[in-house]
Motif scaffolding. Sequence first.
Motif, PDB file in Angstrom:
ATOM      1  N   ARG B 167       1.030  -1.215  -0.132  1.00  0.00           N
ATOM      2  CA  ARG B 167      -0.013  -0.078  -0.019  1.00  0.00           C
ATOM      3  C   ARG B 167       0.964   1.397   0.002  1.00  0.00           C
ATOM      4  O   ARG B 167       1.878   1.299   0.290  1.00  0.00           O
ATOM      5  CB  ARG B 167      -0.940  -0.214   1.251  1.00  0.00           C
ATOM      6  N   GLU B 168       0.291   2.300  -0.356  1.00  0.00           N
ATOM      7  CA  GLU B 168       1.209   3.561  -0.620  1.00  0.00           C
ATOM      8  C   GLU B 168       1.338   4.163   0.670  1.00  0.00           C
ATOM      9  O   GLU B 168       2.593   4.829   0.730  1.00  0.00           O
ATOM     10  CB  GLU B 168       0.260   4.539  -1.602  1.00  0.00           C
ATOM     11  N   PHE B 169       0.686   3.823   1.635  1.00  0.00           N
ATOM     12  CA  PHE B 169       1.162   4.715   3.120  1.00  0.00           C
ATOM     13  C   PHE B 169       2.383   4.006   3.728  1.00  0.00           C
ATOM     14  O   PHE B 169       3.293   4.772   3.985  1.00  0.00           O
ATOM     15  CB  PHE B 169       0.102   4.672   3.887  1.00  0.00           C
ATOM     16  N   ASP B 171       5.012   3.008   1.533  1.00  0.00           N
ATOM     17  CA  ASP B 171       5.977   3.764   0.659  1.00  0.00           C
ATOM     18  C   ASP B 171       6.248   5.158   1.280  1.00  0.00           C
ATOM     19  O   ASP B 171       7.262   5.728   1.452  1.00  0.00           O
ATOM     20  CB  ASP B 171       5.305   3.843  -0.839  1.00  0.00           C
ATOM     21  N   ALA B 172       5.110   5.629   1.889  1.00  0.00           N
ATOM     22  CA  ALA B 172       5.158   7.049   2.071  1.00  0.00           C
ATOM     23  C   ALA B 172       5.824   7.222   3.446  1.00  0.00           C
ATOM     24  O   ALA B 172       6.677   8.107   3.588  1.00  0.00           O
ATOM     25  CB  ALA B 172       3.622   7.613   2.423  1.00  0.00           C
ATOM     26  N   ARG B 174       8.336   4.995   4.267  1.00  0.00           N
ATOM     27  CA  ARG B 174       9.636   4.973   3.857  1.00  0.00           C
ATOM     28  C   ARG B 174      10.230   6.379   3.555  1.00  0.00           C
ATOM     29  O   ARG B 174      11.340   6.598   3.766  1.00  0.00           O
ATOM     30  CB  ARG B 174       9.931   3.979   2.836  1.00  0.00           C
ATOM     31  N   LEU B 175       9.488   7.111   2.704  1.00  0.00           N
ATOM     32  CA  LEU B 175      10.048   8.470   2.565  1.00  0.00           C
ATOM     33  C   LEU B 175      10.366   9.205   3.514  1.00  0.00           C
ATOM     34  O   LEU B 175      10.885  10.456   3.414  1.00  0.00           O
ATOM     35  CB  LEU B 175       9.317   8.695   1.200  1.00  0.00           C
ATOM     36  N   ALA B 176       9.228   8.828   4.616  1.00  0.00           N
ATOM     37  CA  ALA B 176       9.492   9.853   5.673  1.00  0.00           C
ATOM     38  C   ALA B 176      10.558   9.583   6.667  1.00  0.00           C
ATOM     39  O   ALA B 176      10.688  10.174   7.674  1.00  0.00           O
ATOM     40  CB  ALA B 176       8.256   9.833   6.550  1.00  0.00           C
ATOM     41  N   GLY B 177      11.430   8.626   6.072  1.00  0.00           N
ATOM     42  CA  GLY B 177      12.710   8.232   6.881  1.00  0.00           C
ATOM     43  C   GLY B 177      12.604   6.955   7.830  1.00  0.00           C
ATOM     44  O   GLY B 177      13.378   6.840   8.662  1.00  0.00           O
ATOM     45  N   MET B 178      11.466   6.270   7.887  1.00  0.00           N
ATOM     46  CA  MET B 178      11.143   5.218   8.717  1.00  0.00           C
ATOM     47  C   MET B 178      11.955   3.952   8.258  1.00  0.00           C
ATOM     48  O   MET B 178      12.010   3.667   7.137  1.00  0.00           O
ATOM     49  CB  MET B 178       9.759   4.641   8.965  1.00  0.00           C
ATOM     50  N   ARG B 182      10.528   0.160  12.612  1.00  0.00           N
ATOM     51  CA  ARG B 182       9.496   1.169  12.904  1.00  0.00           C
ATOM     52  C   ARG B 182       8.225   1.019  12.012  1.00  0.00           C
ATOM     53  O   ARG B 182       7.103   1.284  12.290  1.00  0.00           O
ATOM     54  CB  ARG B 182      10.099   2.572  12.745  1.00  0.00           C
ATOM     55  N   SER B 186       4.923   0.659  13.817  1.00  0.00           N
ATOM     56  CA  SER B 186       3.842   1.730  13.679  1.00  0.00           C
ATOM     57  C   SER B 186       3.015   1.745  12.592  1.00  0.00           C
ATOM     58  O   SER B 186       1.836   2.418  12.585  1.00  0.00           O
ATOM     59  CB  SER B 186       4.648   3.032  13.883  1.00  0.00           C
ATOM     60  N   GLU B 187       3.375   1.376  11.499  1.00  0.00           N
ATOM     61  CA  GLU B 187       2.305   1.184  10.156  1.00  0.00           C
ATOM     62  C   GLU B 187       1.436   0.099   9.926  1.00  0.00           C
ATOM     63  O   GLU B 187       0.294  -0.221   9.764  1.00  0.00           O
ATOM     64  CB  GLU B 187       3.121   1.631   8.936  1.00  0.00           C
TER      65      GLU B 187
END
Lengths: 319, 622
Positions: B167-169, B171-172, B174-178, B182, B186-187
């Motif tokens: 799912r895209e969240f 990917d998002a 990972r781009l936020a540095g997680m 984590r 958390s996701e």
Amino acid sequence: MSTALKAESLSKTFSVSGGLFSRARPGVRAVRPLSFSVETGETLGIVGESGCGKSTLARMLVGLLPASEGSIEIAGKALDTADPAAFGRLIQYVFQDPVSSLNPRKTIRQIMEAPLRLLHGMDRAARAARIAEIFGSVNLRDEFLDRYPHEFSGGQAQRIGIARALAAAPEILILDEPVSALDVSVQAQVLNLLARLKREFGLTYLFISHDLAVVEAVSDRVMVLYFGAVVEIGPAREIFTSPKHPYTRLLAASAPVVGRPLAAPEQKDSELPDPLDPPPGCAFAGRCPRASDLCRREDPALEPMGETRLAACHHPLED
Amino acid sequence: MSAFLKLLFRNRLAAIGAVVLGLILALVLVAPLLPLPDPDATATSERFARPFSEGHILGTDHLGRDLAARLVHGTRVSLAIGLFAALAAAVLGSAIGIAAGYFGGRTDNVIMRAIDMLMAFPYILLALAIVAALGPGLRNALIAVAAVNIPFFARNIRGITVGLAGREFVDAARLAGMGHTRIILSEILPNVLPVIVIGISTTVGWMILETAGLSFLGLGSQPPQADLGSMLGEARAALITAPHTSVVPGLMIFLIVMSINLLGDGVRDALDPRLKSGALARPRATTRVDRRGPVPEEPAKGLLDLQRLETQFHVGKRVYKAVNDVSLHVKPGECLGLIGESGSGKSVTALSVMGLVASPPGAITGGAVRHDGEDLLSLPYDALRRRRGEKVAYIFQDPLATLHPLYRIGEQMAEAIRVHHRISDREARARALELLRAVRIPNPESRLGNYPHEMSGGMRQRIGIAMALANDPEVLIADEPTTALDVTVQAQILALLDELRRERGLAILFITHDFGVVAQLCDRVAVMYAGRIVEQGPTEEILARPAHPYTARLIACVPELGEGKRELAAIPGLPPVVDSLPPGCAFAPRCDKAQEDCRKGAIDLAGTGTHDVRCLHPEVTP
């Protein structure tokens, strides 16, 4: 002007899944080696039909997919790691589906804080100030911060997605079909917001879309992809009015325009070539009215045509 | 949380389960405070005392131990072991499943094959083998029961995680540095937690049974300690002479497992998001018609004539007026465009024609739908069913969702024809071929043997059109048939629909959100906003001189090719939700021409009859 992003013979091959004990076989080439660069402050539109490799390209550019070959340079620095966090400070991604790009079980505040904390190590007070600043510039109210993603409409959710991307303070934004899930009346709101943010923050955009009219309205230059390769690059003003590549002309002729009579623009087989067994020569030859034996034998290289244009065609269209 | 409890206790069986389990739990929790004799104190002189005898309310067992005391303490042990085993299996199994699903590839392959091997053993054999290796005892029985249940959780959770990891969240994040840890914590974890809870609630009962089974065989609790399984095992020898010694623990096991399973099923249903929207309630075969007013008796204007149609959705106390006083007609050979944004009610209008709106929660509450002069809403179900596909056919947006994935194209087409006509296999095949040629599919013979996934989106939509044409319908209702397609393919499909209506005199109701498509294909167009038609008339006239401010501003929003880089026009604000429509004009809050009178009473659709508008201050007078 400086170069914001430069891709050098970037390609991606997906291995066809072998089982536990079998070796990987030669795979599918989703993106064939392609090179391009984007100037700082420019908007490069990327168009192409489904399966042309535009999303694979975008995911490589932000480090979500490691490239099979080639290199990516952002602001003069080569990024050869596939660590999304290293990419994250320089380049961010806005997703197509605004609702599924937000974790349904987190509040908007938690979603917004992640990049600030992890990429920039801000403390609580600095984070709150930065979020308030970003929310102000994308026209969102602060009270949204404690709500969950399902409480928002598509247009609001897409603005939250843009706000999250901006929170990382990147120089480049990749916008992957950012408005195709939205209604037209809301689509224009988001596009105009993007144009304003670009001026305010001095951003560089890569704008991916299948809607030629939208791409033309927002882009400085346009890159047309077909079957994983660039077939034409040129200024947005010219590329659809006087295309060089027959595929670009086909795309432009297919877009529904008020007042143009309805006619199927091509009668030939419109299937894409089989990606597992690509034909020799030009991938578009099977659909092209101008194809010759040369086209079926040799793949045309991307060559300059005129001052500002590049096209990969043995028999380009004349103006 | 309170909504969850309310949903849970609406299920009466789950409520009974919760009460019984609650009583048992309360009993074992206060066990140390109860005036019970020592459960392990033997008194051979009092062996096999009957229930209700002096000092022993449930009697005694073969060593004269008090059954009531042993039951309470045994239940305590059994419950604790069962719950603990379920938790252990859930934690370990979920961790394995999440790791396999998130990392994918080789990790997934290795882990899941190991889990498969674990599953290949009969579970009781595996449990016996584990206990045999570790030695008998409650702790080892617990380990064995937890181990045999790990695969259940691992496989379940892996399946969910595979879907989430793409799912895209994620990917998002990972781009936020997680990092991976984590992201998993958390996701992914918050999203699989409900599934884990459901898994635990439906397997706890099973695990208590398995623990009891091992104790029954003498591999679990060791004498003199009591648990329900060992009580049964010890009573086996006296089954005939002193049946109460087996009946007492047997009844307790029955009560525990029954109540846990009832409660578990209730928890599963209450946590299932589909249940909250009422989707599990099976819809009727046709939309409920509950007209509050008289059926309109106006003469029909076209082949298909919708007269003051009203369709509503009743969800709880809310009433969504999805379609409100909609009148439309379409003549043979004509194409009527119905245009509107998402949520404007255009698809519900189309589905109402043949009674295809899911009911509950949908209901047609007024108006008439006339085909050839006859009101379709008054027809009995059999008569309506005969007309579905035969007279009025549909094409939907996503052919991948409407074609059956497991049947070949040829079989599905033959079925569509056979519903209405008794013909032989050979004739059905010939007819299918003819239809595939009519929609210009290359190599139709080989395509008949294809499955839907083997075709491209454009080809699948051609199949969808061919199936709609299978019984020579008079009216075709196309609900955004080209929205999911690429522009080059869209142009081909539109040209095909245009040819078909000219060749066959089809009446087409074409639903779309795209003015470019409407302009090229449709003779007339109706614009919908918040469940009402706000303007209708000839396409060219509406595009050139829109009368309703909404139409005018919507047309201005559509970017057109050939105009260069520019600022686009937008409409500020959002469309209203149709369960709380403002009085007067629904567009007034977003309209720059709105005045006081726009916000008061209902506004009529008025005009010349060919070009009508629902506006008090139109841009131009039609």
